[in-house]
Design an enzyme around this catalytic site. Structure first.
Site, mmCIF file in Angstrom:
data_model
loop_
_atom_site.group_PDB
_atom_site.id
_atom_site.type_symbol
_atom_site.label_atom_id
_atom_site.label_comp_id
_atom_site.label_asym_id
_atom_site.label_seq_id
_atom_site.Cartn_x
_atom_site.Cartn_y
_atom_site.Cartn_z
ATOM 1 N N ARG A 59 -32.933 -12.183 -21.380
ATOM 2 C CA ARG A 59 -31.483 -12.000 -21.534
ATOM 3 C C ARG A 59 -31.210 -10.847 -22.507
ATOM 4 N NH1 ARG A 59 -32.608 -15.196 -18.187
ATOM 5 N NH2 ARG A 59 -32.509 -13.239 -17.081
ATOM 6 N N GLN A 91 -36.355 -10.760 -5.429
ATOM 7 C CA GLN A 91 -35.914 -9.706 -6.368
ATOM 8 C C GLN A 91 -35.714 -8.380 -5.634
ATOM 9 O OE1 GLN A 91 -39.579 -10.312 -8.292
ATOM 10 N NE2 GLN A 91 -38.751 -11.400 -10.062
ATOM 11 N N ARG A 122 -31.888 -16.985 -2.942
ATOM 12 C CA ARG A 122 -31.160 -16.461 -4.101
ATOM 13 C C ARG A 122 -31.569 -14.991 -4.280
ATOM 14 N NH1 ARG A 122 -33.438 -18.427 -9.474
ATOM 15 N NH2 ARG A 122 -32.311 -20.376 -9.219
ATOM 16 N N LYS A 152 -40.082 -22.900 -12.003
ATOM 17 C CA LYS A 152 -40.984 -21.741 -12.030
ATOM 18 C C LYS A 152 -42.378 -22.249 -11.676
ATOM 19 C CE LYS A 152 -38.718 -18.579 -15.135
ATOM 20 N NZ LYS A 152 -37.402 -19.196 -14.905
ATOM 21 N N THR A 195 -25.794 -12.665 -9.466
ATOM 22 C CA THR A 195 -25.499 -11.440 -10.231
ATOM 23 C C THR A 195 -24.227 -11.635 -11.041
ATOM 24 O OG1 THR A 195 -25.118 -9.043 -10.072
ATOM 25 C CG2 THR A 195 -24.160 -10.388 -8.324
ATOM 26 N N ASP A 199 -37.765 -20.228 -8.630
ATOM 27 C CA ASP A 199 -37.494 -18.939 -9.284
ATOM 28 C C ASP A 199 -38.585 -17.950 -8.885
ATOM 29 O OD1 ASP A 199 -35.417 -20.153 -10.659
ATOM 30 O OD2 ASP A 199 -36.417 -20.167 -12.602
ATOM 31 N N MET A 200 -38.283 -16.659 -9.015
ATOM 32 C CA MET A 200 -39.329 -15.661 -8.795
ATOM 33 C C MET A 200 -39.728 -15.073 -10.145
ATOM 34 S SD MET A 200 -41.355 -14.455 -6.627
ATOM 35 C CE MET A 200 -40.739 -14.643 -4.962
ATOM 36 N N LYS A 244 -31.492 -9.059 -8.961
ATOM 37 C CA LYS A 244 -32.023 -7.694 -9.111
ATOM 38 C C LYS A 244 -33.481 -7.723 -9.559
ATOM 39 C CE LYS A 244 -27.572 -5.561 -10.102
ATOM 40 N NZ LYS A 244 -26.770 -4.761 -11.040
ATOM 41 N N GLY A 245 -33.861 -8.703 -10.386
ATOM 42 C CA GLY A 245 -35.234 -8.777 -10.899
ATOM 43 C C GLY A 245 -35.236 -8.574 -12.399
ATOM 44 N N ALA A 246 -35.854 -9.530 -13.127
ATOM 45 C CA ALA A 246 -35.761 -9.521 -14.588
ATOM 46 C C ALA A 246 -37.059 -9.075 -15.269
ATOM 47 C CB ALA A 246 -35.380 -10.921 -15.074
HETATM 48 P P1 FDA Z 1 -26.814 -6.154 -14.572
HETATM 49 O O1 FDA Z 1 -27.557 -6.611 -15.798
HETATM 50 O O2 FDA Z 1 -27.491 -5.192 -13.657
HETATM 51 O O3 FDA Z 1 -25.450 -5.573 -15.050
HETATM 52 C C1 FDA Z 1 -24.605 -4.876 -14.138
HETATM 53 C C2 FDA Z 1 -23.191 -4.933 -14.640
HETATM 54 O O4 FDA Z 1 -22.731 -6.292 -14.630
HETATM 55 C C3 FDA Z 1 -23.001 -4.474 -16.073
HETATM 56 O O5 FDA Z 1 -22.921 -3.076 -16.160
HETATM 57 C C4 FDA Z 1 -21.704 -5.170 -16.429
HETATM 58 O O6 FDA Z 1 -20.612 -4.482 -15.867
HETATM 59 C C5 FDA Z 1 -21.843 -6.499 -15.722
HETATM 60 N N1 FDA Z 1 -22.397 -7.521 -16.626
HETATM 61 C C6 FDA Z 1 -23.652 -7.986 -16.650
HETATM 62 N N2 FDA Z 1 -23.797 -8.929 -17.609
HETATM 63 C C7 FDA Z 1 -22.591 -9.020 -18.221
HETATM 64 C C8 FDA Z 1 -22.082 -9.801 -19.299
HETATM 65 N N3 FDA Z 1 -22.859 -10.641 -19.995
HETATM 66 N N4 FDA Z 1 -20.799 -9.642 -19.651
HETATM 67 C C9 FDA Z 1 -19.995 -8.771 -18.992
HETATM 68 N N5 FDA Z 1 -20.442 -8.007 -17.964
HETATM 69 C C10 FDA Z 1 -21.703 -8.119 -17.589
HETATM 70 N N6 FDA Z 1 -34.519 -12.782 -12.161
HETATM 71 C C11 FDA Z 1 -35.798 -12.933 -11.709
HETATM 72 O O7 FDA Z 1 -36.589 -11.998 -11.810
HETATM 73 N N7 FDA Z 1 -36.197 -14.123 -11.165
HETATM 74 C C12 FDA Z 1 -35.360 -15.177 -11.013
HETATM 75 O O8 FDA Z 1 -35.759 -16.238 -10.511
HETATM 76 C C13 FDA Z 1 -33.999 -15.011 -11.452
HETATM 77 N N8 FDA Z 1 -33.096 -16.018 -11.323
HETATM 78 C C14 FDA Z 1 -31.772 -15.781 -11.614
HETATM 79 C C15 FDA Z 1 -30.827 -16.782 -11.358
HETATM 80 C C16 FDA Z 1 -29.483 -16.514 -11.587
HETATM 81 C C17 FDA Z 1 -28.478 -17.581 -11.291
HETATM 82 C C18 FDA Z 1 -29.065 -15.234 -12.078
HETATM 83 C C19 FDA Z 1 -27.626 -14.916 -12.292
HETATM 84 C C20 FDA Z 1 -30.013 -14.279 -12.379
HETATM 85 C C21 FDA Z 1 -31.356 -14.539 -12.164
HETATM 86 N N9 FDA Z 1 -32.322 -13.592 -12.465
HETATM 87 C C22 FDA Z 1 -33.617 -13.782 -12.039
HETATM 88 C C23 FDA Z 1 -31.993 -12.429 -13.340
HETATM 89 C C24 FDA Z 1 -31.641 -11.179 -12.566
HETATM 90 O O9 FDA Z 1 -32.777 -10.665 -11.921
HETATM 91 C C25 FDA Z 1 -31.080 -10.094 -13.499
HETATM 92 O O10 FDA Z 1 -32.064 -9.752 -14.445
HETATM 93 C C26 FDA Z 1 -29.814 -10.493 -14.236
HETATM 94 O O11 FDA Z 1 -28.969 -11.288 -13.471
HETATM 95 C C27 FDA Z 1 -29.057 -9.229 -14.662
HETATM 96 O O12 FDA Z 1 -28.629 -8.515 -13.523
HETATM 97 P P2 FDA Z 1 -27.097 -8.563 -12.996
HETATM 98 O O13 FDA Z 1 -27.140 -8.295 -11.537
HETATM 99 O O14 FDA Z 1 -26.505 -9.856 -13.391
HETATM 100 O O15 FDA Z 1 -26.315 -7.441 -13.738
#
Ligand code: FDA
Length: 304
Positions: free
Chosen positions: A285, A161, A182, A98, A225, A132-133, A185-187
């Site tokens: 998280r 993101q 990478r 970061k 994701t 990372d972003m 979606k964006g955290a």
């Molecule tokens: P999302 O949270 O949108 O969930 C969609 C669906 O996925 C859920 O409805 C469910 O079905 C399934 N699901 C999700 N989590 C689950 C679980 N624990 N168990 C079962 N099912 C589940 N963000 C950022 O802003 N900057 C960054 O640098 C990064 N870096 C990064 C690295 C990596 C390797 C990952 C995987 C993620 C990031 N992120 C990030 C975080 C990212 O932006 C995001 O907030 C999370 O990945 C959550 O989004 P998802 O797309 O995973 O699923």
């Protein structure tokens, strides 16, 4: 961003809540689920276990928003140690950094210098650096620092993101530089003038960007994701792709799905955070998923 996400972000920003989470066994139990441990050794041991299961790793030293030069320099040194460990133990791993941990909020040139140093050390260790972003206040500087370092070193990658309006333009600008992108979606909670607000809009943007990335040449898509719909979409797009790509997931999140994709022969990289500064990472998280908050509440009342 959902109401739930906003509520968790606001709640976890309060000091008493931070104390409740960082000073109780319940808080540490949740952290144990998402963090490999406090030390570099914990991180490398987790990496060895994942490598044995045919998964690659990105080691992340926890920490962000560093406000003093010595803290930023210490973080860069610890990343150099991580790169030494990757080479010494023969790990299939890179590092994720970061830029605010490397001093971006103090002086962008401090962070840029550290990225340079880490890219060189990573090249010697035969690996790469992913940036990372973070929150949108840092996006422009992060993209610029990445573009500069990648054009000189060639062994970096950047997280973009899907939620940000600017991302399609950033992607167009960065794809010709190669490296890896990478896509996530964006955290972070971002205002409506710069970012999409609903899950549905963000998912649609993710699909558009994923399609562009998977149809590109010369850049390696890293699909970050846990969402089964997005994973399925990526697998469909993969049929027409000749070059490599990888899935990325977080340590402790959907480990069965991580193993499933690796067993099917897809490149699967697990993001492995380690270190003591785990609170901000953990709050993101918790904000992502109600089930994670319930896990904490159950642990707090001893019913987990
Ligand atoms: P999302 O949270 O949108 O969930 C969609 C669906 O996925 C859920 O409805 C469910 O079905 C399934 N699901 C999700 N989590 C689950 C679980 N624990 N168990 C079962 N099912 C589940 N963000 C950022 O802003 N900057 C960054 O640098 C990064 N870096 C990064 C690295 C990596 C390797 C990952 C995987 C993620 C990031 N992120 C990030 C975080 C990212 O932006 C995001 O907030 C999370 O990945 C959550 O989004 P998802 O797309 O995973 O699923």
């Amino acid at each position: 961003m959902s109401l739930f996400t906003r509520a968790v972000v606001a709640t976890t920003a309060a000091r008493p809540v931070e104390r409740l989470i960082t000073h109780t066994r319940a808080g540490r139990a949740v952290a144990d689920r998402f963090v490999a441990g406090q030390s570099l050794r914990d991180g490398t041991e987790a990496a060895e276990r994942l490598n044995r299961r045919r998964m690659t790793v990105s080691l992340d030293l926890l920490g962000e928003e560093v406000t003093d030069r010595s803290g930023a320099e210490r973080a860069a040194d610890e990343y150099l140690e991580a790169l030494d460990a990757i080479a010494a133990r023969g790990l299939t791993a890179n590092i994720s950094v970061k830029l605010t941990q490397l001093g971006l909020a103090i002086d962008p040139s401090l962070a840029a210098g550290a990225v340079d140093q880490l890219a060189k050390a990573a090249a010697e260790a035969g690996t790469t650096v992913t940036i990372d972003m973070e929150a949108s206040a840092y996006t422009a500087d992060t993209v610029d620092i990445y573009a500069d370092a990648q054009s000189r070193h060639g062994n970096l990658g950047l997280c973009l993101q899907a939620c940000l309006y600017r991302t399609p333009e950033d992607l167009d600008r960065l794809m010709p530089l190669g490296g890896h992108i990478r896509l996530c979606k964006g955290a972070y909670v971002e205002p409506p003038n710069i970012a999409l607000q609903t899950g549905r809009e963000i998912d649609a943007a993710f699909v558009r960007l994923l399609t562009v990335l998977m149809r590109s040449e010369g850049v390696r898509p890293a699909i970050a994701t846990h969402d089964p719909v997005m994973i399925k979409m990526a697998l469909d797009l993969a049929r027409e792709r000749r070059d490599g790509f990888e899935f990325q997931m977080l340590f402790g999140v959907r480990p069965d799905e991580q193993r499933r994709l690796a067993t099917m022969g897809y490149d699967m990289r697990v993001y492995v955070p380690f270190g003591s500064a785990w609170y901000p990472y953990l709050t993101r998280r918790l904000a992502e998923r109600p089930a994670n908050v319930w896990f904490f509440v159950r642990a707090l009342f001893g019913t987990g």
